[in-house]
Structures are given as C-alpha cells and as structure tokens.
Scaffold this active site. Structure first.
Site, PDB file in Angstrom:
ATOM      1  N   GLY A   1      -1.937 -17.073 -38.720  1.00 27.17           N
ATOM      2  CA  GLY A   1      -3.136 -17.678 -38.157  1.00 27.17           C
ATOM      3  C   GLY A   1      -4.217 -16.983 -39.015  1.00 27.17           C
ATOM      4  O   GLY A   1      -5.347 -17.741 -39.221  1.00 27.17           O
ATOM      5  N   ASN A  44      -7.349 -17.850 -26.576  1.00 26.75           N
ATOM      6  CA  ASN A  44      -6.265 -17.018 -26.325  1.00 26.75           C
ATOM      7  C   ASN A  44      -6.165 -16.097 -25.340  1.00 26.75           C
ATOM      8  O   ASN A  44      -5.088 -15.673 -24.785  1.00 26.75           O
ATOM      9  CB  ASN A  44      -5.904 -16.226 -27.866  1.00 26.75           C
ATOM     10  N   GLN A  89      -2.971 -21.200 -30.326  1.00 24.99           N
ATOM     11  CA  GLN A  89      -2.619 -21.158 -28.899  1.00 24.99           C
ATOM     12  C   GLN A  89      -2.526 -22.652 -28.601  1.00 24.99           C
ATOM     13  O   GLN A  89      -1.510 -22.831 -27.297  1.00 24.99           O
ATOM     14  CB  GLN A  89      -3.901 -20.721 -27.966  1.00 24.99           C
ATOM     15  N   SER A 102       0.114 -21.021 -36.260  1.00 23.05           N
ATOM     16  CA  SER A 102       1.109 -19.762 -36.441  1.00 23.05           C
ATOM     17  C   SER A 102       2.366 -19.862 -36.073  1.00 23.05           C
ATOM     18  O   SER A 102       2.565 -20.320 -34.883  1.00 23.05           O
ATOM     19  CB  SER A 102       0.256 -18.586 -36.131  1.00 23.05           C
ATOM     20  N   HIS A 139       4.482 -17.473 -34.900  1.00 25.67           N
ATOM     21  CA  HIS A 139       5.214 -16.376 -34.098  1.00 25.67           C
ATOM     22  C   HIS A 139       4.769 -16.820 -32.780  1.00 25.67           C
ATOM     23  O   HIS A 139       5.225 -16.255 -31.769  1.00 25.67           O
ATOM     24  CB  HIS A 139       4.957 -15.062 -34.595  1.00 25.67           C
ATOM     25  N   THR A 197       4.782 -15.392 -53.876  1.00 24.49           N
ATOM     26  CA  THR A 197       6.077 -15.728 -53.763  1.00 24.49           C
ATOM     27  C   THR A 197       6.272 -16.189 -52.186  1.00 24.49           C
ATOM     28  O   THR A 197       6.017 -15.745 -51.487  1.00 24.49           O
ATOM     29  CB  THR A 197       7.199 -14.677 -54.090  1.00 24.49           C
ATOM     30  N   CYS A 228      -6.921  -5.323 -26.185  1.00 22.24           N
ATOM     31  CA  CYS A 228      -6.266  -5.799 -27.383  1.00 22.24           C
ATOM     32  C   CYS A 228      -5.826  -4.994 -28.306  1.00 22.24           C
ATOM     33  O   CYS A 228      -4.858  -4.192 -28.084  1.00 22.24           O
ATOM     34  CB  CYS A 228      -7.433  -6.665 -27.918  1.00 22.24           C
TER      35      CYS A 228
HETATM   36  C1  LIG Z   1      -2.619 -15.170 -32.425  1.00 25.06           C
HETATM   37  C2  LIG Z   1      -3.890 -15.812 -32.762  1.00 25.06           C
HETATM   38  C3  LIG Z   1      -4.353 -15.732 -34.131  1.00 25.06           C
HETATM   39  C4  LIG Z   1      -3.814 -15.135 -35.181  1.00 25.06           C
HETATM   40  O1  LIG Z   1      -2.571 -15.254 -35.790  1.00 25.06           O
HETATM   41  P1  LIG Z   1      -1.468 -14.503 -36.780  1.00 25.06           P
HETATM   42  O2  LIG Z   1      -0.390 -15.317 -37.095  1.00 25.06           O
HETATM   43  O3  LIG Z   1      -0.894 -13.343 -35.674  1.00 25.06           O
HETATM   44  O4  LIG Z   1      -2.408 -13.783 -37.930  1.00 25.06           O
HETATM   45  C5  LIG Z   1      -5.464 -16.475 -34.335  1.00 25.06           C
HETATM   46  N1  LIG Z   1      -5.904 -17.227 -33.548  1.00 25.06           N
HETATM   47  C6  LIG Z   1      -5.580 -17.122 -32.223  1.00 25.06           C
HETATM   48  C7  LIG Z   1      -6.381 -18.014 -31.427  1.00 25.06           C
HETATM   49  C8  LIG Z   1      -4.517 -16.672 -32.054  1.00 25.06           C
HETATM   50  O5  LIG Z   1      -4.043 -16.580 -30.573  1.00 25.06           O
END
Ligand SMILES: *Cc1c(COP(=O)(O)O)cnc(C)c1O
Length: 387
Positions: free
Chosen positions: A72, A153, A181, A201, A203, A239, A326
């Site tokens: 993200g 978030n 989110q 993102s 994860h 890559t 955080c």
């Molecule tokens: C977690 C998050 C990100 C960052 O994403 P990553 O994949 O951890 O770099 C960006 N924006 C929001 C709103 C998020 O919750």
C-alpha cells in the site's frame, strides 16, 4: 494453553491457509524468473497474469489496469509522486488531500511541499468525514490530484468516494484513493465509483505482506518512481514477487467470496462489544458510527494512557492498537483523533479494536471480561483520575 486473542486486523491479518497453500510451490520448486522464456519462467509469468485477473475481477477493472507493487505504501507513493512529477510539467502543482490520511499519503505530500508543490489538507468534521463540496471548493486551475482515503485506518470512517470522484471527473482532475482498509469490507467498483487511481494491499486481507496493487485507469500515464528492468509493462521495475503476487490473487478472491458472511458475523460481534464496553464509565467511541467499516472500533477511556492499556492487554494475551504510538513508538497523539477535535487526553486514551474473519464470540467475551478491571486499575494509578 496460553490465551491469544488477535484484535488488530487493521494493522495486519493472519494469512489464510488456502492462500499459503497456493503460494508454497513458488517458494519451492517453481522459482523461475517471470521474464524468462523457459518453462519454469513461463509458469511464473502465467501465475502473475492469473493474479492480475483475480484482482481486476474484484475491483471491477481490466487486468491491464492492475500494477503490482510492494504494498500500500508504494502504491500511494507512486500515485502521488507519479502524478505530481508528470503534471508539474504542465504547470499543475497543487494537490488536495485530507488531514486524516495514512502517513504513506501525508508524509509523501509533505515531502512534495518541500519540493515546491502546494498541498491543501481538507479538514474532516468531528465525525471524521470530508464532503464532495469541500473538494469542489478546493479544486483550482493548478490542481493535479485529489487523494482521499476510502476508509480510515484508525476510526474506520468511509468517505463519499463516488461523489468525490464525480467532482474530480467533471473538473478533469485525477482522483486517487487509498482503499487499503476498505478492500474486502465494502463493495468497490472503480468504474462506478469514478476512481482513477487506487491503492490496495495484500496483508490487510489475509494475504502475504510486501505486495500491493496500484490500479491505474486506462489512459492515465504516471511518471515511474521505480526504474530498472522494465517489469510491469515498463512502469514498475524489479523482478516480480511471484509468490506474493500469487498470494494476493488468491487472498482477494477468497475475500470477495467471504465478504458478505464476514460482514454479518463481524457486525454482530462488534455490536456486542460496543454495548458492553460503553458500560465502562467515561468511555466513548471516536468517529461516526454510521458509514464506518464494520470491523473497526476506536474507543477512548478518560484519564488513561492508551500505551499502558495495550501493555496490560498484552499481558492477558490480547493484541490491539492504540491511536497514540503506531509504528514509531513515539508518544505523539494520533493525528486522526486530533483532527476530529479531540483533546490530547482523549487522543492519548484511545484503544483501536479491529475484528477479522477469524474473530470469535469467545474472543470478544474474553476482552469484555478483562477490559473493565484493567481500566479500573489504570485509573487508580492515574494522576488525571479524580472523582
Ligand atoms: C496498512 C495501510 C497502508 C500501508 O500498506 P502497506 O502494504 O503496509 O505498505 C496504507 N494505507 C492504509 C490506509 C493502511 O491501512
């Protein structure tokens, strides 16, 4: 067995077993570089293209509008810096955002300000919303980009994305949204919702860490921010993270399949939790309860340090988050809670609980059982606590 209750799904999520299973072959035998022509390279290539289709199907775009990134954060950086650099050459150097964005957006905007760009930070109201009208009034001749998060978030508030997108479309300004989110928690369709650029993102939706996507609407050309071997159709070099990309594809597919059921379950658990926790004296919820992500609850407890609360919960095996520290371990109060007009004390005493698809009724009941005595004890030792 020791108790372990994970209630920090806004920070990251547990990887799905199914997703992991799909990834493993690419961490073991199938290690070919996707840019090669021999067979194990072609296997990697076709796995990446399959994932691209899975992502496209989930957000309502074409596969060729999906670009894989490292997450993200990179997607946000690319959307903002890539637009800023490109359109600055046409004399457009003004960006509009809000004061509650993720730091991936805020710090990128601040960096651009130091480089001479102009940034307008729209203020949210006390519920945590900006309006399309605010955006409309802020747009000017030199505006190159509006970047406003889909859902926050820390407090989960969902912005009027479709209306904001419409204003931007009408005014000919590119619209980026950080939907990290929102993905898997609200229906996203980039065409219907007038979105030009969107960050997501893996994860945060039970996929692996270190992989994300920037959706770039056909016809929009950004400057590259990562140059090199010309992967991702010469727009994002490096890559490819094949197992990560494969994992994201399956995670997004699974998330779309499970979404309705998940929202239903989580909403029930959330209501139960809110009802119980608000019985604690001097407790409150930060941010609107309407137009809010189903899995996010942000409480404040008067006269309490969020950090101490987290430590005590951790001793009980509960993972949660506080608005205050955080990532950095700093004790700065949350910029999001301050943006709602909360005092430093309220902002410091916040607790973010974020549920997920693996959260159970037992998890919530356990939290409800251990939280009130912890709050009592912390208040007993708090210098701020007087009757
Ligand atoms: C977690 C998050 C990100 C960052 O994403 P990553 O994949 O951890 O770099 C960006 N924006 C929001 C709103 C998020 O919750």
């Amino acid at each position: 067995m020791e108790k372990f209750v994970y209630l920090d799904n806004a920070a990251t999520t547990k990887i799905s077993e199914e997703v992991l299973k799909e990834m493993l072959p690419f961490l073991q035998g199938s290690y070919g570089n996707a840019s090669t022509i021999y067979s194990i390279g072609r296997v990697s290539r076709s796995a990446i293209e399959k994932s691209r289709k899975q992502v496209a199907a989930a957000i309502g775009c074409l596969p060729q509008e999906v670009f894989f990134t490292s997450g993200g954060t990179e997607s946000d950086n690319w959307a903002i810096q890539g637009t800023a650099r490109r359109l600055a050459r046409k004399g457009k150097n003004h960006i509009i955002t809000t004061n509650i964005e993720h730091h991936a957006v805020l710090h990128t905007c601040e960096m651009l300000e130091k480089q001479g760009f102009e940034v307008t930070y729209l203020k949210v109201d006390s519920d945590g919303f900006v309006s399309a009208k605010q955006v409309e009034e802020a747009i000017k001749e030199t505006t190159c980009l509006v970047t406003i998060m889909y859902a926050n978030n820390e407090i989960g508030t969902i912005q009027p994305i479709k209306d904001i997108g419409k204003i931007c479309r009408d005014k000919g300004v590119w619209f980026h949204t950080d939907a990290v989110q929102a993905l898997s928690n609200v229906d996203i369709n980039v065409v219907e919702q007038n979105i030009d650029l969107m960050s997501i993102s893996s994860h945060k939706i039970h996929g692996p860490k270190g992989v994300g996507v920037l959706y770039i609407k056909r016809g929009i050309v950004l400057d590259n921010i990562i140059t090199g071997g010309g992967q991702e159709r010469a727009k994002r070099s490096g890559t490819e993270n094949v197992y990560g990309i494969v994992g994201f594809g399956y995670a997004i597919e699974e998330a779309m399949r499970d979404m309705k059921e998940k929202i239903k379950n989580i909403t029930n658990l959330k209501n139960h939790l809110i009802e119980s926790v608000l019985k604690i004296p001097f407790s409150s919820i930060n941010g609107s309860l309407k137009n809010r992500l189903c899995f996010n609850i942000n409480f404040s407890f008067g006269s309490i340090e969020g950090e101490s609360l987290l430590l005590m919960l951790d001793l009980k095996g509960i993972c949660a988050s506080s608005g205050s520290a955080c990532t950095s371990g700093s004790l700065d109060p949350s910029h999001v809670l301050l943006a709602l007009g909360k005092t430093h004390e309220v902002a410091h005493g916040s607790l973010r609980i974020s549920l997920g698809k693996y959260t159970t009724r037992e998890d919530i009941d356990y939290l409800i059982e251990v939280l009130p005595p912890i709050v009592d004890r912390l208040r007993e030792i708090s210098p701020l606590w007087k009757d």
